[in-house]
Motif scaffolding. Sequence first.
Motif, PDB file in Angstrom:
ATOM      1  N   THR A  47       0.851  -1.183   0.000  1.00  5.25           N
ATOM      2  CA  THR A  47       0.000   0.000   0.000  1.00  5.25           C
ATOM      3  C   THR A  47       0.887   1.233   0.000  1.00  5.25           C
ATOM      4  OG1 THR A  47      -0.145   0.004   2.425  1.00  5.25           O
ATOM      5  CG2 THR A  47      -1.896  -1.129   1.216  1.00  5.25           C
ATOM      6  N   LEU A  48       0.441   2.241  -0.745  1.00  4.28           N
ATOM      7  CA  LEU A  48       1.186   3.498  -0.866  1.00  4.28           C
ATOM      8  C   LEU A  48       0.341   4.632  -0.296  1.00  4.28           C
ATOM      9  CD1 LEU A  48       3.523   5.259  -2.041  1.00  4.28           C
ATOM     10  CD2 LEU A  48       2.198   5.324  -4.180  1.00  4.28           C
ATOM     11  N   ARG A  49       0.965   5.443   0.549  1.00  5.66           N
ATOM     12  CA  ARG A  49       0.275   6.597   1.118  1.00  5.66           C
ATOM     13  C   ARG A  49       1.206   7.793   1.119  1.00  5.66           C
ATOM     14  NH1 ARG A  49      -1.298   2.458   4.837  1.00  5.66           N
ATOM     15  NH2 ARG A  49      -3.534   1.987   4.748  1.00  5.66           N
ATOM     16  N   LEU A  50       0.607   8.953   1.138  1.00  3.58           N
ATOM     17  CA  LEU A  50       1.348  10.194   1.300  1.00  3.58           C
ATOM     18  C   LEU A  50       1.178  10.651   2.741  1.00  3.58           C
ATOM     19  CD1 LEU A  50       2.931  12.520  -0.176  1.00  3.58           C
ATOM     20  CD2 LEU A  50       0.706  13.657  -0.416  1.00  3.58           C
ATOM     21  N   ALA A  51       2.254  11.074   3.391  1.00  5.25           N
ATOM     22  CA  ALA A  51       2.148  11.597   4.746  1.00  5.25           C
ATOM     23  C   ALA A  51       1.158  12.758   4.757  1.00  5.25           C
ATOM     24  CB  ALA A  51       3.513  12.075   5.236  1.00  5.25           C
ATOM     25  N   PRO A  52       0.376  12.900   5.833  1.00  3.37           N
ATOM     26  CA  PRO A  52      -0.643  13.965   5.874  1.00  3.37           C
ATOM     27  C   PRO A  52      -0.101  15.353   5.565  1.00  3.37           C
ATOM     28  CG  PRO A  52      -0.951  12.453   7.694  1.00  3.37           C
ATOM     29  CD  PRO A  52       0.338  12.068   7.041  1.00  3.37           C
ATOM     30  N   LEU A  85      -0.289  15.475  -3.687  1.00  4.96           N
ATOM     31  CA  LEU A  85       0.442  16.663  -3.245  1.00  4.96           C
ATOM     32  C   LEU A  85      -0.281  17.944  -3.657  1.00  4.96           C
ATOM     33  CD1 LEU A  85       4.122  15.604  -4.032  1.00  4.96           C
ATOM     34  CD2 LEU A  85       3.204  16.155  -1.782  1.00  4.96           C
ATOM     35  N   ALA A  86      -0.846  17.923  -4.861  1.00  3.41           N
ATOM     36  CA  ALA A  86      -1.550  19.114  -5.344  1.00  3.41           C
ATOM     37  C   ALA A  86      -2.801  19.404  -4.522  1.00  3.41           C
ATOM     38  CB  ALA A  86      -1.919  18.934  -6.818  1.00  3.41           C
ATOM     39  N   ARG A 176      -1.636   9.177  10.855  1.00  4.65           N
ATOM     40  CA  ARG A 176      -2.802   8.736  10.082  1.00  4.65           C
ATOM     41  C   ARG A 176      -4.002   8.375  10.957  1.00  4.65           C
ATOM     42  NH1 ARG A 176      -3.095   7.844   4.969  1.00  4.65           N
ATOM     43  NH2 ARG A 176      -4.756   6.336   5.310  1.00  4.65           N
ATOM     44  N   ARG A 177      -3.768   7.732  12.078  1.00  7.33           N
ATOM     45  CA  ARG A 177      -4.878   7.233  12.878  1.00  7.33           C
ATOM     46  C   ARG A 177      -5.414   8.333  13.784  1.00  7.33           C
ATOM     47  NH1 ARG A 177      -3.453   1.437  15.365  1.00  7.33           N
ATOM     48  NH2 ARG A 177      -5.726   1.449  15.620  1.00  7.33           N
ATOM     49  N   TRP A 178      -6.732   8.420  13.825  1.00  8.56           N
ATOM     50  CA  TRP A 178      -7.371   9.428  14.667  1.00  8.56           C
ATOM     51  C   TRP A 178      -7.574   8.923  16.091  1.00  8.56           C
ATOM     52  CZ3 TRP A 178      -6.716  13.837  12.656  1.00  8.56           C
ATOM     53  CH2 TRP A 178      -6.791  14.029  11.276  1.00  8.56           C
ATOM     54  N   GLY A 179      -7.629   7.623  16.261  1.00 13.21           N
ATOM     55  CA  GLY A 179      -7.789   7.073  17.596  1.00 13.21           C
ATOM     56  C   GLY A 179      -7.405   5.615  17.610  1.00 13.21           C
ATOM     57  N   SER A 180      -7.193   5.088  18.815  1.00 18.02           N
ATOM     58  CA  SER A 180      -6.873   3.669  18.950  1.00 18.02           C
ATOM     59  C   SER A 180      -7.294   3.190  20.332  1.00 18.02           C
ATOM     60  CB  SER A 180      -5.371   3.420  18.748  1.00 18.02           C
ATOM     61  OG  SER A 180      -4.614   4.080  19.744  1.00 18.02           O
ATOM     62  N   HIS A 243     -11.526  16.811   5.019  1.00 16.39           N
ATOM     63  CA  HIS A 243     -10.809  17.913   5.670  1.00 16.39           C
ATOM     64  C   HIS A 243      -9.722  17.466   6.643  1.00 16.39           C
ATOM     65  CE1 HIS A 243     -13.895  20.567   4.074  1.00 16.39           C
ATOM     66  NE2 HIS A 243     -14.827  19.838   4.645  1.00 16.39           N
ATOM     67  N   GLY A 244      -9.572  16.165   6.851  1.00 14.15           N
ATOM     68  CA  GLY A 244      -8.630  15.690   7.862  1.00 14.15           C
ATOM     69  C   GLY A 244      -7.220  16.209   7.666  1.00 14.15           C
TER      70      GLY A 244
END
Length: 252
Positions: A47-52, A85-86, A176-180, A243-244
């Motif tokens: 899996t590929l993600r961009l840092a927030p 990124l854009a 990335r995670r909002w809660g745990s 909006h995160g």
Amino acid sequence: MLDWLRRADTRAKETPAPRKVAARVIVVGERELPLVIKKLGHARRMTLRLAPDGSEARVSIPAWCRVGDAEAFARDRADWLAGQLANLPEARHIAPGASLNFRGEMLVIQWTEAARRKPVIDAGHLIIGGPQESLSRRLQRWLESEAMWHFGVDLAHYCAKTGHDVPRLALSRAQRRWGSCASDGSIRINWRLIMAPDFVRRSVVAHEVAHMTHFDHSPAFHAHLDTLFEGDVGAANRWLKRHGRSLYAQFG
């Protein structure tokens, strides 16, 4: 003779400097983006993600996967990363006259050296004094303090509804995670949620409390969450998806 032995012993204990390893990067458009590859034992696919905050690209791979394949995987998706990124929100710096989100409300930072160091909200303004050079650091500490208080109130409310004892609460700085919710029942909530509207923040706390009954995302869990949370879970999730990332536009 003893002096020579001491010197020899010192040299023997010297540890060779670690060999430097070149950082991985991927070319996205006209910039080089750091590439972080992490092997996860539970992963079944890449899996590929961009840092927030857009600071790096991240590839998660199964333990058996080769790093070279992960690099190729990221390069093949450079156009997708460019689009991500854009779409990042423009970075906003903490300074007098700048805006700051608090519980879904946009506040204008009104700094006056003679004002109180503790922020005061007044008619859409956040009034704060003290040294200007420490403004960003002090405002982040204030937000984290407010987050801890509001999260605690939310947590006590939902635990009372479910009959659970209130567990240990801590702030999270996850990217990335909002809660745990840990297996021992302790709960961590991302401090940046204090900048989101109240219903969004409360939905995340309710989500983690629901895990105290159902430690999965089964239909039973979602049914339990729907009865626990007083608002629209779907609307809260859509807000975070849309909006995160804006919650990372300040404070790095």
